[in-house]
Design a protein around this motif. Sequence first.
Motif, PDB file in Angstrom:
ATOM      1  N   ALA A  69       3.823   6.114  -8.143  1.00  0.00           N
ATOM      2  CA  ALA A  69       3.125   4.855  -8.402  1.00  0.00           C
ATOM      3  C   ALA A  69       2.539   4.288  -7.119  1.00  0.00           C
ATOM      4  CB  ALA A  69       4.085   3.846  -9.030  1.00  0.00           C
ATOM      5  N   CYS A  70       1.365   3.678  -7.246  1.00  0.00           N
ATOM      6  CA  CYS A  70       0.789   2.910  -6.145  1.00  0.00           C
ATOM      7  C   CYS A  70      -0.071   1.802  -6.742  1.00  0.00           C
ATOM      8  CB  CYS A  70      -0.027   3.793  -5.197  1.00  0.00           C
ATOM      9  SG  CYS A  70      -1.635   4.314  -5.819  1.00  0.00           S
ATOM     10  N   ASP A  71      -0.485   0.863  -5.901  1.00  0.00           N
ATOM     11  CA  ASP A  71      -1.330  -0.244  -6.329  1.00  0.00           C
ATOM     12  C   ASP A  71      -2.708   0.296  -6.692  1.00  0.00           C
ATOM     13  OD1 ASP A  71      -2.937  -2.484  -6.593  1.00  0.00           O
ATOM     14  OD2 ASP A  71      -2.289  -3.430  -4.728  1.00  0.00           O
ATOM     15  N   ALA A  72      -3.102   0.165  -7.950  1.00  0.00           N
ATOM     16  CA  ALA A  72      -4.369   0.730  -8.418  1.00  0.00           C
ATOM     17  C   ALA A  72      -5.582   0.006  -7.850  1.00  0.00           C
ATOM     18  CB  ALA A  72      -4.420   0.705  -9.944  1.00  0.00           C
ATOM     19  N   THR A  73      -5.391  -1.191  -7.312  1.00  0.00           N
ATOM     20  CA  THR A  73      -6.523  -1.933  -6.748  1.00  0.00           C
ATOM     21  C   THR A  73      -6.717  -1.647  -5.267  1.00  0.00           C
ATOM     22  OG1 THR A  73      -5.208  -3.897  -6.143  1.00  0.00           O
ATOM     23  CG2 THR A  73      -6.069  -3.787  -8.392  1.00  0.00           C
ATOM     24  N   ASP A  74      -5.829  -0.872  -4.658  1.00  0.00           N
ATOM     25  CA  ASP A  74      -5.847  -0.590  -3.223  1.00  0.00           C
ATOM     26  C   ASP A  74      -6.459   0.793  -2.995  1.00  0.00           C
ATOM     27  OD1 ASP A  74      -5.235   0.125  -0.578  1.00  0.00           O
ATOM     28  OD2 ASP A  74      -3.373  -1.037  -0.566  1.00  0.00           O
ATOM     29  N   ALA A  75      -7.724   0.824  -2.544  1.00  0.00           N
ATOM     30  CA  ALA A  75      -8.419   2.098  -2.360  1.00  0.00           C
ATOM     31  C   ALA A  75      -7.694   2.988  -1.355  1.00  0.00           C
ATOM     32  CB  ALA A  75      -9.855   1.851  -1.908  1.00  0.00           C
ATOM     33  N   GLY A  76      -7.136   2.386  -0.311  1.00  0.00           N
ATOM     34  CA  GLY A  76      -6.413   3.158   0.698  1.00  0.00           C
ATOM     35  C   GLY A  76      -5.174   3.808   0.120  1.00  0.00           C
ATOM     36  N   ALA A  77      -4.432   3.071  -0.719  1.00  0.00           N
ATOM     37  CA  ALA A  77      -3.222   3.621  -1.336  1.00  0.00           C
ATOM     38  C   ALA A  77      -3.578   4.759  -2.281  1.00  0.00           C
ATOM     39  CB  ALA A  77      -2.472   2.520  -2.080  1.00  0.00           C
ATOM     40  N   VAL A  78      -4.659   4.586  -3.046  1.00  0.00           N
ATOM     41  CA  VAL A  78      -5.091   5.631  -3.972  1.00  0.00           C
ATOM     42  C   VAL A  78      -5.485   6.889  -3.198  1.00  0.00           C
ATOM     43  CG1 VAL A  78      -6.842   6.270  -5.670  1.00  0.00           C
ATOM     44  CG2 VAL A  78      -5.805   3.994  -5.749  1.00  0.00           C
ATOM     45  N   ALA A  79      -6.210   6.715  -2.082  1.00  0.00           N
ATOM     46  CA  ALA A  79      -6.624   7.858  -1.268  1.00  0.00           C
ATOM     47  C   ALA A  79      -5.411   8.560  -0.656  1.00  0.00           C
ATOM     48  CB  ALA A  79      -7.578   7.397  -0.170  1.00  0.00           C
ATOM     49  N   ARG A  80      -4.429   7.798  -0.212  1.00  0.00           N
ATOM     50  CA  ARG A  80      -3.218   8.415   0.348  1.00  0.00           C
ATOM     51  C   ARG A  80      -2.469   9.223  -0.707  1.00  0.00           C
ATOM     52  NH1 ARG A  80      -3.301   3.768   3.351  1.00  0.00           N
ATOM     53  NH2 ARG A  80      -2.136   2.528   1.833  1.00  0.00           N
ATOM     54  N   GLY A  84       0.790  -1.222   0.000  1.00  0.00           N
ATOM     55  CA  GLY A  84       0.000   0.000   0.000  1.00  0.00           C
ATOM     56  C   GLY A  84       0.822   1.271   0.000  1.00  0.00           C
ATOM     57  N   GLY A  85       2.135   1.149  -0.252  1.00  0.00           N
ATOM     58  CA  GLY A  85       2.993   2.318  -0.268  1.00  0.00           C
ATOM     59  C   GLY A  85       3.022   3.011  -1.615  1.00  0.00           C
ATOM     60  N   ILE A  86       3.720   4.133  -1.658  1.00  0.00           N
ATOM     61  CA  ILE A  86       3.854   4.956  -2.871  1.00  0.00           C
ATOM     62  C   ILE A  86       5.329   5.028  -3.231  1.00  0.00           C
ATOM     63  CG2 ILE A  86       3.536   7.264  -3.847  1.00  0.00           C
ATOM     64  CD1 ILE A  86       1.179   7.532  -1.771  1.00  0.00           C
ATOM     65  N   VAL A  87       5.641   4.772  -4.497  1.00  0.00           N
ATOM     66  CA  VAL A  87       7.020   4.768  -4.969  1.00  0.00           C
ATOM     67  C   VAL A  87       7.180   5.831  -6.050  1.00  0.00           C
ATOM     68  CG1 VAL A  87       8.850   3.421  -6.096  1.00  0.00           C
ATOM     69  CG2 VAL A  87       7.327   2.318  -4.435  1.00  0.00           C
ATOM     70  N   ALA A  88       8.210   6.667  -5.914  1.00  0.00           N
ATOM     71  CA  ALA A  88       8.573   7.618  -6.960  1.00  0.00           C
ATOM     72  C   ALA A  88       9.481   6.898  -7.946  1.00  0.00           C
ATOM     73  CB  ALA A  88       9.278   8.829  -6.367  1.00  0.00           C
ATOM     74  N   VAL A  89       9.078   6.871  -9.217  1.00  0.00           N
ATOM     75  CA  VAL A  89       9.766   6.084 -10.240  1.00  0.00           C
ATOM     76  C   VAL A  89      10.323   7.027 -11.307  1.00  0.00           C
ATOM     77  CG1 VAL A  89       9.554   4.218 -11.926  1.00  0.00           C
ATOM     78  CG2 VAL A  89       8.144   4.191  -9.843  1.00  0.00           C
ATOM     79  N   LYS A  90      11.622   6.958 -11.561  1.00  0.00           N
ATOM     80  CA  LYS A  90      12.240   7.792 -12.578  1.00  0.00           C
ATOM     81  C   LYS A  90      12.053   7.137 -13.943  1.00  0.00           C
ATOM     82  CE  LYS A  90      16.556  10.290 -13.583  1.00  0.00           C
ATOM     83  NZ  LYS A  90      17.965  10.466 -13.180  1.00  0.00           N
ATOM     84  N   GLY A  91      11.249   7.762 -14.807  1.00  0.00           N
ATOM     85  CA  GLY A  91      10.974   7.197 -16.119  1.00  0.00           C
ATOM     86  C   GLY A  91      11.788   7.869 -17.203  1.00  0.00           C
ATOM     87  N   LEU A  92      11.207   7.971 -18.422  1.00  0.00           N
ATOM     88  CA  LEU A  92      11.921   8.571 -19.548  1.00  0.00           C
ATOM     89  C   LEU A  92      11.964  10.088 -19.473  1.00  0.00           C
ATOM     90  CD1 LEU A  92      10.914   6.683 -22.819  1.00  0.00           C
ATOM     91  CD2 LEU A  92      13.159   6.805 -21.753  1.00  0.00           C
ATOM     92  N   GLY A  93      10.807  10.701 -19.208  1.00  0.00           N
ATOM     93  CA  GLY A  93      10.734  12.148 -19.228  1.00  0.00           C
ATOM     94  C   GLY A  93      10.551  12.784 -17.873  1.00  0.00           C
ATOM     95  N   GLY A  94      10.635  11.985 -16.809  1.00  0.00           N
ATOM     96  CA  GLY A  94      10.471  12.513 -15.467  1.00  0.00           C
ATOM     97  C   GLY A  94      10.009  11.434 -14.513  1.00  0.00           C
ATOM     98  N   PHE A  95       9.767  11.834 -13.274  1.00  0.00           N
ATOM     99  CA  PHE A  95       9.314  10.896 -12.251  1.00  0.00           C
ATOM    100  C   PHE A  95       7.804  10.711 -12.298  1.00  0.00           C
ATOM    101  CE2 PHE A  95      13.472  11.540 -10.511  1.00  0.00           C
ATOM    102  CZ  PHE A  95      13.719  10.470  -9.656  1.00  0.00           C
ATOM    103  N   HIS A  96       7.390   9.472 -12.027  1.00  0.00           N
ATOM    104  CA  HIS A  96       5.993   9.164 -11.743  1.00  0.00           C
ATOM    105  C   HIS A  96       5.854   8.850 -10.252  1.00  0.00           C
ATOM    106  CE1 HIS A  96       5.714   8.070 -16.136  1.00  0.00           C
ATOM    107  NE2 HIS A  96       4.544   8.670 -15.983  1.00  0.00           N
TER     108      HIS A  96
END
Length: 740
Positions: free
Chosen positions: A219-230, A205-217
């Motif tokens: 990310a969290c588990d899209a099926t976890d309502a609590g993670a999305v709310a956080r 349920g945590g949130i991860v900052a991911v360095k992609g091609l054009g910047g950071f995203h």
Amino acid sequence: MKQDGVQIRVRGQVQGVGFRPFVWRLAQARGLRGEVLNDPEGVLIRLCGAIGDLADALRAEAPPLARVDAVEVSRWVFDVVPEEFTIVASRGHGAETRVTPDAATCPDCLAEIRGQGRRRGYAFTNCTHCGPRFSILRGLPYDRAQTTMAPFDMCPACRAEYDNPADRRFHAQPIACPDCGPRLWLEVGGEERSPEDAGEILRAGGIVAVKGLGGFHLACDATDAGAVARLRARKRRPTKPFALMADLERIMLYSSATPAEEALLRDPSAPIVLLPRAGRALPEGVAPGQEMLGWMLPYTPLHHLLIDWAGGPLVMTSGNLSGEPQVIGNEEARVKLFAFADGFLMHDREIARRLDDSVMRADPPMVLRHARGRVPGTLALPDGFERAPQVLALGGQMKGAICLVKNGQALLSHHLGDLDDLLCLEEFHKAVADYRALFDHRAERIAVDAHPGYRATQAGQAMGGPVVEVFHHHAHLAACLAENGWPRAGGKVAGIVLDGTGLGPDGTVWGGELLLGGYVSAERVTHLRPVPLPGGDRASREPWRNLLAQLDVAGLSDLADLIMADKPRAVLRRAIAAGVNAPLSSSAGRLFDAFAAALGFDGAQSYEGEAGMWLESLAGRAGEAPAYPFAKTKEGLDPAPMWRAWAEDRGRGTPREVMARRFHAGLAQAFAAPARALVADGAAGAVALSGGCFQNALLHRMTVAALDGIPVLTHRAVPANDGGLALGQAVIAAAQRESD
């Protein structure tokens, strides 16, 4: 001894795509001698012998990422007869050729990272058919030394692939492997951990900052309502839909896709594609109140690995505070995203420029955000613009983007954000300098919006040199004409331009217009009847203000009092009567807001277009319904009859989905009828649809249907919203120069 030969010039998107080894293989198969090289104009081929069908093969069999604009054949004389066919080093400096956009991981590279070879699990695997391009480029020609891969010296194994014309990594500038390329790590609490542990954080349920091609995203588990709310709480993004990432099999568990939508998902540009909800339910917090979800496939090896580690679909939203530019640097991420992320998945390859993810629809085809994977592609200017000067167009205030015209091509930049934000404005200035330097652009004319308060306009006025002021809605019309290749001498077109706001030639706020004209000029034929905007800019954030003004103008003040009993109506009515901070506007966007408020959209909008998107989603749940009436008067297209018909529907308990549908149909037919008449009378040769309201798929379809049987020009590759405004400004400035 001299010998006659042939020179072939290939123009287009032909550098960084494996074009030279492709030419080498064609020449080997035909027993030809000579050379091929990159230069500022594209690819140059010199040959001895009969070339046969080679010129045709250069077009027909080109590599997947290549886009061939022209193949020019001429005579060449060799001073020394070549003994074989060779690939030689790049020559010259400058920028007359196209740059390849970043491309999603190809099947061969994906197989490698999941195989048993030396790139197993390597997050930076790429070849000439895929990988980073524009996001790592610092200068032209496109060589490793001019990219952010320059600090990474190739190991012997990578060098052997790079030097072998028969290898798919021949001159792949970002080539790398675990022994010599960029390194990936997970950072938690300032300490390094194994990258695979990012999956554990996401599953918990945590949130991860991911360095992609054009910047950071983020990310969290899209099926976890609590993670999305956080994530929403931390990012301060209460309702704007989140983008989602998963492999196609997982996407199909939560959405459905037509063949066209699936093809768009698989495109090398790997955009976010809007798909309808279907199958399993995701938390409502992923896209509150919306029937469509924005999905993208993993487009880098890192993303493929992350999806594998997480084991499910992920929210992948831009790593920034809402409204600010996306974070691109490691230290910047540690500082700015510290309060958001429970871990940082980072690497040591620098990002040369910030690139958001592109957003698209497949039906009807349209680009909602022009960004990663699509830039810096070019658009050939229509017939009649062959001698167009170099033009720099600076766009508008919202959905910032610039456009460069050079050598008969228009280059529309990536999305630069809303210039109301000072950090986005700073990025805008950086992008102007970056594009001008990268593409060796020397503007002979600078085109700006006619609104003196726009920051892009102010920037253009400060540059010096000839400045062309272009009215907002004329630019929208011209952008649609240019995208569709409408000839400069093609005659007048009827332009239905529906958006939020833009300054009109009469000094008032426009936004719901029927224009007649072309590139040089356009006149207003009719428009939505102007209605006050109570509170000025606040009216664009608080839809109920527009509803109050609309109902009062329609003679339904008693109903307004009933519906908005808790609102400060008297104060606003006094301001409107006194003409204080209540400018008149014909805005279709504000009419959408008003009708959304009438159907129950309450409170303030947390992002631009929220009420309109809510209304479109609502209307999509209803079947066919008769259109609400609009009246054609000397004051314009009057929605008063529509409001009275709605009041009757409301009184009889008509479902709000049906009322939303009737509103869309009424607006479409109200504008289609006079536009059709212009074509029927011979005043116009076609109808063009532009402005941000036409990113509403339902309104788009209904308007096209109402124009059945006559030519209709629509946006497909250029945003209909202000993200495409700079293209229209550029071609107007070029056309007006020619007519001076």
